[in-house]
Design an enzyme around this catalytic site. Structure first.
Site: not given
Ligand code: NVA
Ligand code: CP
Length: 301
Positions: A102, A129, A132, A219, A259, A287
């Site tokens: 990540r 993502h 997800q 989101d 998400c 997930r």
């Molecule tokens: N768009 C959000 C998704 C988190 C799962 C982010 O990138 O923070």
């Molecule tokens: N939705 C998601 O990816 O959650 P986290 O940021 O908690 O991993």
């Protein structure tokens, strides 16, 4: 070698096979049937951003599959002090059977795959993502019986989630409608591809996008790394909210997905969130099952 760098790299058939495997693994887990498909394998999990669901689903997933997982914060790795990703990739390939990462730049994930010699799984970048969205598609199919023909409406920022939902939705035959301000649209190349390959619209009107939707998705307005823009984004996204007025134009039995983490009162009202908590927490649970299916596909082959 099978990577999951972005959903665009996987065919519709591979996506559906992964969802079928996720359903099977979920049934087995609920029935207490062990499935140690990845016995003896180790996954490294590199995180440059926070995570609850991604970290826990991959870590528990590896244990369920008979393997093990290492949490590697980029702040503690030498990569955080400037060791090149090319070297990190080659070193970690000597120790591990796969990496889930990540991070911010999609290019970093692609570079790990280019220089490493083990499967790389994208656990979120600023661009997409995919993990997800596999869980999201699994949840839609579970609740509605099918994907093709269902209308998926995403309300909010044209961000990583929007980009992956466009690809996952169009590849599985869903109608995809995005409602976002003209200043925050999804990736232009993905929108062009979607318009050429399926039923896709992008509009500034939330009510137009949500009309007759089977699935409403939203989101956060400010993603990880955009905290400094939070106030400006609150102004840009005012009105881009899943609320009762939006639910009123969707199908009467429409699902709501998020998400997570969610900001009640911003992209979704507390009332809509709680009314659809069943959908949203099934999605979160999935997930685990979907990520296990990704692990089996990538590390098991
Ligand atoms: N768009 C959000 C998704 C988190 C799962 C982010 O990138 O923070
Ligand atoms: N939705 C998601 O990816 O959650 P986290 O940021 O908690 O991993």
């Amino acid at each position: 070698m099978k990577h999951l760098l972005k959903l665009m790299d996987w065919s519709a058939g591979e996506i559906i096979e992964t969802l079928d495997l996720a359903d099977k693994l979920k049934k087995e887990k609920k029935a207490g049937v062990p499935h140690h498909i990845l016995a003896g394998k180790t996954l490294g999990m590199i995180f440059s951003k926070s995570s609850t669901r991604t970290r826990v689903s991959f870590e528990v997933g590896m244990y369920d599959l008979g393997g093990s997982a290492l949490f590697l914060s980029s702040h503690d790795l030498q990569i955080g002090r400037g060791e090149p990703v090319q070297d990190t990739a080659r070193v970690l390939s000597r120790f591990l059977d796969g990496i889930m990462i990540r991070t911010f730049e999609q290019a970093e994930v692609e570079a790990l795959a280019e220089y490493g010699s083990i499967p790389i799984i994208n656990g979120l970048t600023d661009y997409c993502h995919p993990c997800q969205v596999l869980a999201d598609l699994m949840t839609v199919r579970e609740h509605r019986g099918s994907l093709a023909g269902n209308k998926l409406c995403f309300v909010g920022d044209g961000n990583n989630m929007a980009n992956s939902l466009i690809v996952g939705g169009i590849k599985t035959g869903m109608k995809v409608a995005i409602a976002c301000p003209s200043t925050h649209k999804p990736d232009a190349a993905l929108m062009k591809w979607a318009a050429e390959n399926g039923d896709f619209t992008c509009t500034e009107s939330v009510l137009d996008a949500a009309a007759d939707a089977d699935v409403l998705y939203t989101d956060v307005w400010a993603s990880m790394g955009q905290e400094g823009e939070a106030e400006e984004r609150k102004r840009a996204f005012a009105g881009y909210q899943v609320n009762d007025a939006v639910m009123a134009v969707a199908k009467p039995d429409a699902m709501v997905l998020h998400c997570l983490p969610a900001h009640r009162g911003e992209e979704i009202t507390a009332e809509v969130f709680e009314a659809h908590a069943g959908d949203i927490f099934d999605e979160a649970e999935n997930r685990l099952h979907a990520q296990k299916a990704v692990l089996v596909r990538c590390l098991g082959e």
